[in-house]
Structure formats: C-alpha cells, structure tokens
Design an enzyme around this catalytic site. Structure first.
Site, short mmCIF file in Angstrom:
data_model
loop_
_atom_site.label_atom_id
_atom_site.label_comp_id
_atom_site.label_asym_id
_atom_site.label_seq_id
_atom_site.Cartn_x
_atom_site.Cartn_y
_atom_site.Cartn_z
N THR A 1 -17.41 5.93 -46.71
CA THR A 1 -18.47 5.85 -47.72
C THR A 1 -18.52 4.46 -48.36
O THR A 1 -17.51 3.75 -48.40
CB THR A 1 -18.20 6.89 -48.82
OG1 THR A 1 -19.02 6.61 -49.96
CG2 THR A 1 -16.75 6.88 -49.30
N ASP A 2 -19.70 4.11 -48.89
CA ASP A 2 -19.81 2.84 -49.62
C ASP A 2 -18.98 2.87 -50.90
O ASP A 2 -18.72 1.82 -51.49
CB ASP A 2 -21.29 2.53 -49.95
CG ASP A 2 -21.97 3.56 -50.84
OD1 ASP A 2 -21.37 4.62 -51.11
OD2 ASP A 2 -23.12 3.30 -51.26
N GLU A 3 -18.54 4.07 -51.33
CA GLU A 3 -17.82 4.16 -52.61
C GLU A 3 -16.43 3.54 -52.54
O GLU A 3 -15.80 3.32 -53.58
CB GLU A 3 -17.78 5.62 -53.09
CG GLU A 3 -19.19 6.17 -53.26
CD GLU A 3 -19.29 7.46 -54.04
OE1 GLU A 3 -18.44 7.72 -54.89
OE2 GLU A 3 -20.26 8.20 -53.79
N TYR B 1 -12.34 10.69 -55.78
CA TYR B 1 -12.96 10.87 -54.45
C TYR B 1 -12.90 9.57 -53.66
O TYR B 1 -12.44 9.53 -52.51
CB TYR B 1 -14.43 11.33 -54.61
CG TYR B 1 -15.27 11.12 -53.37
CD1 TYR B 1 -15.06 11.88 -52.22
CD2 TYR B 1 -16.28 10.15 -53.33
CE1 TYR B 1 -15.83 11.69 -51.07
CE2 TYR B 1 -17.06 9.96 -52.19
CZ TYR B 1 -16.83 10.72 -51.06
OH TYR B 1 -17.58 10.52 -49.93
N LYS C 1 -10.96 8.52 -50.12
CA LYS C 1 -11.65 8.02 -48.91
C LYS C 1 -11.12 6.64 -48.52
O LYS C 1 -11.07 6.29 -47.35
CB LYS C 1 -13.17 7.96 -49.15
CG LYS C 1 -13.86 9.30 -49.34
CD LYS C 1 -13.82 10.19 -48.10
CE LYS C 1 -14.69 9.70 -46.96
NZ LYS C 1 -14.74 10.67 -45.84
P1 NAD Z 1 -20.21 18.24 -47.38
O1 NAD Z 1 -19.40 18.46 -48.62
O2 NAD Z 1 -21.63 18.69 -47.35
O3 NAD Z 1 -19.48 18.95 -46.13
C1 NAD Z 1 -18.11 18.86 -45.91
C2 NAD Z 1 -17.77 19.77 -44.73
O4 NAD Z 1 -16.35 19.64 -44.46
C3 NAD Z 1 -18.04 21.25 -45.01
O5 NAD Z 1 -18.60 21.85 -43.88
C4 NAD Z 1 -16.63 21.80 -45.28
O6 NAD Z 1 -16.51 23.19 -44.97
C5 NAD Z 1 -15.78 20.94 -44.37
N1 NAD Z 1 -14.38 20.85 -44.81
C6 NAD Z 1 -13.94 20.56 -46.06
N2 NAD Z 1 -12.59 20.60 -46.10
C7 NAD Z 1 -12.17 20.89 -44.83
C8 NAD Z 1 -10.90 21.03 -44.22
N3 NAD Z 1 -9.76 20.91 -44.94
N4 NAD Z 1 -10.83 21.31 -42.90
C9 NAD Z 1 -11.98 21.44 -42.17
N5 NAD Z 1 -13.20 21.33 -42.69
C10 NAD Z 1 -13.31 21.05 -44.02
O7 NAD Z 1 -20.08 16.69 -47.07
P2 NAD Z 1 -21.20 15.67 -46.55
O8 NAD Z 1 -22.03 15.24 -47.70
O9 NAD Z 1 -21.84 16.23 -45.32
O10 NAD Z 1 -20.26 14.44 -46.16
C11 NAD Z 1 -19.67 14.37 -44.86
C12 NAD Z 1 -18.80 13.12 -44.78
O11 NAD Z 1 -19.59 11.97 -45.07
C13 NAD Z 1 -17.64 13.10 -45.77
O12 NAD Z 1 -16.53 12.52 -45.13
C14 NAD Z 1 -18.14 12.20 -46.90
O13 NAD Z 1 -17.07 11.56 -47.56
C15 NAD Z 1 -19.00 11.22 -46.12
N6 NAD Z 1 -20.09 10.59 -46.87
C16 NAD Z 1 -21.01 11.36 -47.52
C17 NAD Z 1 -22.07 10.76 -48.18
C18 NAD Z 1 -23.13 11.58 -48.87
O14 NAD Z 1 -24.03 11.00 -49.48
N7 NAD Z 1 -23.13 12.90 -48.79
C19 NAD Z 1 -22.19 9.36 -48.19
C20 NAD Z 1 -21.22 8.60 -47.52
C21 NAD Z 1 -20.18 9.24 -46.84
P1 TYD Z 2 -24.21 12.33 -56.62
O1 TYD Z 2 -25.32 12.99 -55.87
O2 TYD Z 2 -23.15 13.20 -57.22
O3 TYD Z 2 -23.60 11.22 -55.66
P2 TYD Z 2 -22.50 10.05 -55.96
O4 TYD Z 2 -21.82 10.35 -57.24
O5 TYD Z 2 -21.61 10.17 -54.79
O6 TYD Z 2 -23.28 8.78 -56.00
O7 TYD Z 2 -24.85 11.48 -57.80
C1 TYD Z 2 -25.80 10.45 -57.55
C2 TYD Z 2 -26.06 9.75 -58.86
O8 TYD Z 2 -26.72 10.67 -59.75
C3 TYD Z 2 -24.80 9.32 -59.58
O9 TYD Z 2 -25.08 8.10 -60.27
C4 TYD Z 2 -24.55 10.43 -60.59
C5 TYD Z 2 -25.96 10.88 -60.94
N1 TYD Z 2 -26.13 12.31 -61.29
C6 TYD Z 2 -26.87 12.65 -62.42
O10 TYD Z 2 -27.37 11.78 -63.18
N2 TYD Z 2 -27.05 13.98 -62.70
C7 TYD Z 2 -26.52 14.97 -61.91
O11 TYD Z 2 -26.70 16.18 -62.22
C8 TYD Z 2 -25.77 14.59 -60.75
C9 TYD Z 2 -25.17 15.64 -59.84
C10 TYD Z 2 -25.62 13.24 -60.48
#
Ligand code: NAD
Ligand code: TYD
Length: 339
Positions: A121-123, A146, A150
């Site tokens: 992630t970019d985080e 988090y 990561k």
């Molecule tokens: P999500 O929370 O929607 O899904 C996570 C999945 O992992 C679920 O299906 C869950 O059941 C499974 N899981 C969790 N713990 C597990 C374990 N111990 N063993 C097996 N499976 C397990 O997540 P997402 O938003 O789809 O993100 C997927 C990946 O991308 C993550 O690694 C996250 O850090 C990364 N990522 C997400 C974002 C975003 O904006 N959502 C951005 C950058 C990177």
């Molecule tokens: P989020 O979707 O939780 O992603 P991330 O924290 O990984 O960036 O949040 C996106 C942005 O929105 C973040 O700056 C937090 C803000 N946010 C709110 O203002 N209200 C909300 O209810 C949530 C869930 C997030």
C-alpha cells in the site's frame, strides 16, 4: 498459469479473480474473516478454472496442503485492511499482515512457487509533504498500526529476495474504490448512507488528501506486474488525482443528488495522515500501464453500483453475507463446508 490467491474473497482480491479467471487457474485461499464475502465471487464460483480453500495464511500446514508444488504464482492480498480497526487493536494486524506474509513466503519457497506477488500500500510512506509523491526513493515512514504492519510485511518480502533469491514483486497502490468494497471504508459507507439520507461522518476538517484509483485499473496493473514485472522490483499504482476527502464527498453528493447537509464533522482519527499521493511513473515506463478510469466516471459508476445493490450492502451490514452457503445451498451443505 496456476495462481494461488490469498484473500480473494475481499474487495480487491475478488476483482482480481474476476479479471484473471478467463486466462488463469485460480485457487482462492481465504480465511473468510468479516471482510471475506463469497457473494463477491458469484460471477466465477462455477467457473472450471476456480476453486476455493478456506484457511488462514498464518497456518503453514494448511497453506502447504493447499498450495500445489511448482505453482506459477502466489498473489498475496490477504490482510487486515482497515486503519480504524488497527487503531482499536493491532494484534490481528501483526498476526495476519506480518506473520501471515512470512508464512506465505516460507511455504511458497518450500513448494517451489515461481513468483510471489505481494500486495502492499501507499500507506507505507506515511504522511506525504504537500508536494510529495511516493516512489522508490521515498523513505518508509508508516504512521498507523495498519501501515506499520504492511511495512513490516514488505521488509520480509525484500529479505526473502535478498536471502533466498525469491522471485518476488511488490506493488504499492493508493486508495482503491469500486464495487464490492466492504461498507466500513469511506466511499461505500458514504454512498450507502447518502442513498438512505443518513449523515456521512467526515473525520476532522475533511481536508485529508487521498489518491483514488478504481479497483479495475489497479487489478489490470497487478496482472501486468505478475506477467511482466521484474523480479525484486517494487511498482507503484495511483489514480493520478489526489483529492481532499471533502471534495470527493461533495462530488459524490452532487452525483447522487443529495444535500451537502448530510456531511457531518466527527472526531478525527488518531494520528490521521494528511496526504497520500503516488508517483506511478515506474509502472508506466516499464509496463506501459496508466489508470484509464477518470475519477468522476469511476465514482459515477461506483455510486450506481451501490444504488443497484442495496441488498448486498444490507447483507454486509446485517452480517447475513456470512451465511453464504446456507442461503445458496441449504443448511446441510453449509455444515459440510464448515463455514
Ligand atoms: P479486504 O479487507 O476487503 O479483504 C481482505 C481479505 O483477506 C478478505 O477476503 C479476508 O477474509 C482475507 N483474510 C484476512 N485475514 C486472513 C487470513 N489470516 N488468512 C486468509 N485470509 C485472510 O481487503 P482489500 O481492500 O481487498 O485489500 C487487499 C490487499 O490490498 C490488502 O493486502 C491491503 O493491505 C492492500 N491494499 C488495499 C487498498 C485499498 O484501498 N483497499 C489499497 C492499497 C493496498
Ligand atoms: P478509508 O476508506 O478508511 O481509507 P484509508 O484510511 O486507508 O485512507 O478512509 C479514507 C479517508 O476518509 C481517510 O482520510 C479517512 C476518511 N474517512 C472519513 O472521513 N470518514 C469515514 O467514515 C471513514 C471511514 C473515513
């Protein structure tokens, strides 16, 4: 290729599988935590290329049993992914995101997996300066539990490359949005609340900047990195259009024809990062990828999707989605599947 996808029942993993399934065999290894929703995979559930194994990435024996020897690639999505939950308790984040990644790397090596694609992630770069953009020269400065987990996971991946010569590739993506995102994250939460004329919580002053990328653009890039990325490299993917949360929410309310009075300022998240922004010129230069879906177009389509899938949102919120097998096939099958 045969792809061993972890966390494929989540938001991004399920989009990746929907894109990959026509060309690759996919084994989806997922623990089905609260974030895992098999409804996200309805479109591929019956596809001959698809199979599901429920299991935990921290359980080396279970992974070893499910992971075929000489498998072409592990695509490692499985993680705890919500910053707010990591602030409440980081334990599960360390377990799944750090220990789980190390277990996956070890088992993949022993099973002679050809490539390990690690989804980061970019985080990991933490709060960016007002004109800062994350790239390979940026220091790693995670701020939230988090992001710290990561970042630790990335270090284990690089250590495996360095120590064991593992063919691993890392991708760092900005905030994804699109269909099937669990409605605890900003956009699905805001859309679902707005549709029901309920208040939308805005953390702090709402001026935190995020670099939104449509999940379909991200997964297109992931497939390119998987197929053509350089071993040991880290690639960046972003939407190219960092925006403050308030601007995003105002645009959304305009699209949904709902009043801005729904925006409700609430206490800020602890340690809230002010800005993320991703410089994806490495991925463009090497792989010819760039995002194709403009933010406004993607947001419109996403809003439409959630409006058309209120039952999916309702089942997420009520917890009903966790009885997937029961609803689909009756109680006997559910018991057999031990879901
Ligand atoms: P999500 O929370 O929607 O899904 C996570 C999945 O992992 C679920 O299906 C869950 O059941 C499974 N899981 C969790 N713990 C597990 C374990 N111990 N063993 C097996 N499976 C397990 O997540 P997402 O938003 O789809 O993100 C997927 C990946 O991308 C993550 O690694 C996250 O850090 C990364 N990522 C997400 C974002 C975003 O904006 N959502 C951005 C950058 C990177
Ligand atoms: P989020 O979707 O939780 O992603 P991330 O924290 O990984 O960036 O949040 C996106 C942005 O929105 C973040 O700056 C937090 C803000 N946010 C709110 O203002 N209200 C909300 O209810 C949530 C869930 C997030």
């Amino acid at each position: 290729m045969t792809l061993f996808v972890t966390g494929g029942a989540g938001f991004i993993g399920s989009e990746f599988i929907r894109q990959a399934i026509a060309r690759h065999r996919v084994i989806n290894f997922d623990k089905l935590t609260y974030a895992g929703n098999l409804e996200n995979l309805d479109a591929v559930a019956a596809h001959p290329n698809y199979s599901l194994v429920t299991g935990d990435v921290c359980d080396a024996a279970a992974v070893a049993e499910a992971l075929p020897e000489n498998c072409d690639a592990v695509v490692h999505f499985a993680a705890e992914s919500h910053v707010d939950r990591s602030i409440l308790s980081a334990e599960e984040f360390v377990r799944t995101n750090v220990v789980g990644t190390q277990v996956m790397l070890d088992v993949a090596r022993h099973r002679k997996v050809k490539r390990f694609l690690h989804i980061s992630t970019d985080e990991v770069g933490g709060d960016m300066d007002p004109d800062g953009w994350l790239n390979n020269a940026s220091p790693l400065r995670p701020s939230s539990p988090y992001a710290a987990s990561k970042t630790a996971a990335e270090h284990f991946v690089r250590a495996a490359v360095h120590t064991f010569g593992t063919d691993a590739v890392i991708t760092r993506t900005s905030n994804n949005y699109g269909p099937y995102q669990f409605p605890e994250k900003l956009l699905p939460l805001a859309i679902s609340n707005a549709v029901e004329n309920r208040p939308i919580p805005v953390y702090g002053d709402g001026m935190q900047v995020r670099d939104w990328i449509h999940v379909a653009d991200n997964c297109r890039a992931l497939l390119m990195v998987l197929e053509k990325g350089r071993a040991g490299a880290t690639y960046h993917m972003g939407g190219g259009n960092p925006l403050p949360n308030l601007a995003v929410l105002k645009l959304l309310l305009k699209i949904l024809d709902r009043p801005e009075s729904l925006l409700t300022s609430v206490t800020d998240r602890l340690g809230h990062d002010r800005r993320y922004a991703v410089d994806f010129s490495d991925t463009t230069a090497e792989l010819g990828w760039k995002p194709e879906i403009s933010f406004e177009e993607g947001l419109r389509a996403t809003a439409e999707w959630y409006r058309g899938n209120v039952e999916w949102v309702r089942r997420c919120r009520s917890g009903e989605y966790r009885n997937y097998y029961e609803r689909m096939y009756g109680e006997r099958e559910a018991t057999a599947k031990k879901i």
